[in-house]
Design a protein around this motif. Structure first.
Motif, PDB file in Angstrom:
ATOM      1  N   GLN A  59       0.836  -1.210   0.000  1.00  0.00           N
ATOM      2  CA  GLN A  59       0.000   0.000   0.000  1.00  0.00           C
ATOM      3  C   GLN A  59       0.866   1.255   0.000  1.00  0.00           C
ATOM      4  O   GLN A  59       0.578   2.218  -0.704  1.00  0.00           O
ATOM      5  N   THR A  60       1.926   1.253   0.778  1.00  0.00           N
ATOM      6  CA  THR A  60       2.813   2.412   0.830  1.00  0.00           C
ATOM      7  C   THR A  60       3.496   2.632  -0.510  1.00  0.00           C
ATOM      8  O   THR A  60       3.613   3.771  -0.968  1.00  0.00           O
ATOM      9  N   LYS A  63       0.981   4.177  -2.883  1.00  0.00           N
ATOM     10  CA  LYS A  63       0.782   5.598  -2.587  1.00  0.00           C
ATOM     11  C   LYS A  63       1.953   6.433  -3.088  1.00  0.00           C
ATOM     12  O   LYS A  63       1.765   7.515  -3.656  1.00  0.00           O
ATOM     13  N   ALA A  64       3.165   5.938  -2.881  1.00  0.00           N
ATOM     14  CA  ALA A  64       4.349   6.671  -3.336  1.00  0.00           C
ATOM     15  C   ALA A  64       4.366   6.772  -4.853  1.00  0.00           C
ATOM     16  O   ALA A  64       4.692   7.824  -5.415  1.00  0.00           O
ATOM     17  N   ALA A  66       1.754   6.760  -6.811  1.00  0.00           N
ATOM     18  CA  ALA A  66       0.718   7.723  -7.185  1.00  0.00           C
ATOM     19  C   ALA A  66       1.199   9.153  -6.980  1.00  0.00           C
ATOM     20  O   ALA A  66       0.935  10.031  -7.814  1.00  0.00           O
ATOM     21  N   LYS A  67       1.920   9.411  -5.891  1.00  0.00           N
ATOM     22  CA  LYS A  67       2.437  10.755  -5.638  1.00  0.00           C
ATOM     23  C   LYS A  67       3.448  11.163  -6.699  1.00  0.00           C
ATOM     24  O   LYS A  67       3.454  12.305  -7.154  1.00  0.00           O
ATOM     25  N   ASP A  70       1.549  12.061  -9.791  1.00  0.00           N
ATOM     26  CA  ASP A  70       0.922  13.380  -9.643  1.00  0.00           C
ATOM     27  C   ASP A  70       1.959  14.492  -9.797  1.00  0.00           C
ATOM     28  O   ASP A  70       1.689  15.513 -10.426  1.00  0.00           O
TER      29      ASP A  70
END
Length: 131
Positions: A59-60, A63-64, A66-67, A70
């Protein structure tokens, strides 16, 4: 008589030692099985903890990723904005005021005495919305 007494003493000692060992052996077996059960519980707990840690890591990482994606999108937007306006921009996307092109590109409407756009006028409000 001595022989008879010694035989009785030996017989009682033999029987008492036989009875004394039997109860002690039964709890030992129970404690071994209980210990095995505890070991199995600990192993299942450890494997479930490992799986939970693996899920958290995945999950981490997601998220990383995805960041990062972005951030790359934001950089592309800033670069596109700089390419269309012809003005130099800072890393955060705001105009770099060290360049002449950025100093002259300001709000089209009236300005206050200090040189900032007067936001009471419609032209300045529309220019602010576009930027």
């Amino acid at each position: 008589m001595k022989k008879l007494l010694s035989l009785i003493a030996i017989a009682t000692l033999g029987l008492s030692s036989a009875f004394a060992q039997t109860p002690a052996a039964a709890p030992a077996k129970q404690s071994v099985t209980a210990a095995k059960k505890e070991v199995k519980k600990a192993e299942t707990k450890a494997t479930s903890t490992k799986e939970a840690v693996k899920k958290d890591v995945k999950q981490t990482e997601a998220k990383a990723t995805a960041k990062v994606a972005d951030t790359k999108k934001e950089v592309k937007k800033v670069e596109a904005k700089a390419a269309t306006t012809g003005a130099k921009l800072k890393a955060d996307g705001t105009p770099d005021m060290r360049y002449k092109a950025n100093k002259t590109a300001s709000a089209p409407g009236p300005k206050k005495k200090d040189g900032t756009p007067d936001m009471r006028y419609k032209a300045n409000k529309e220019a602010a919305k576009k930027n």
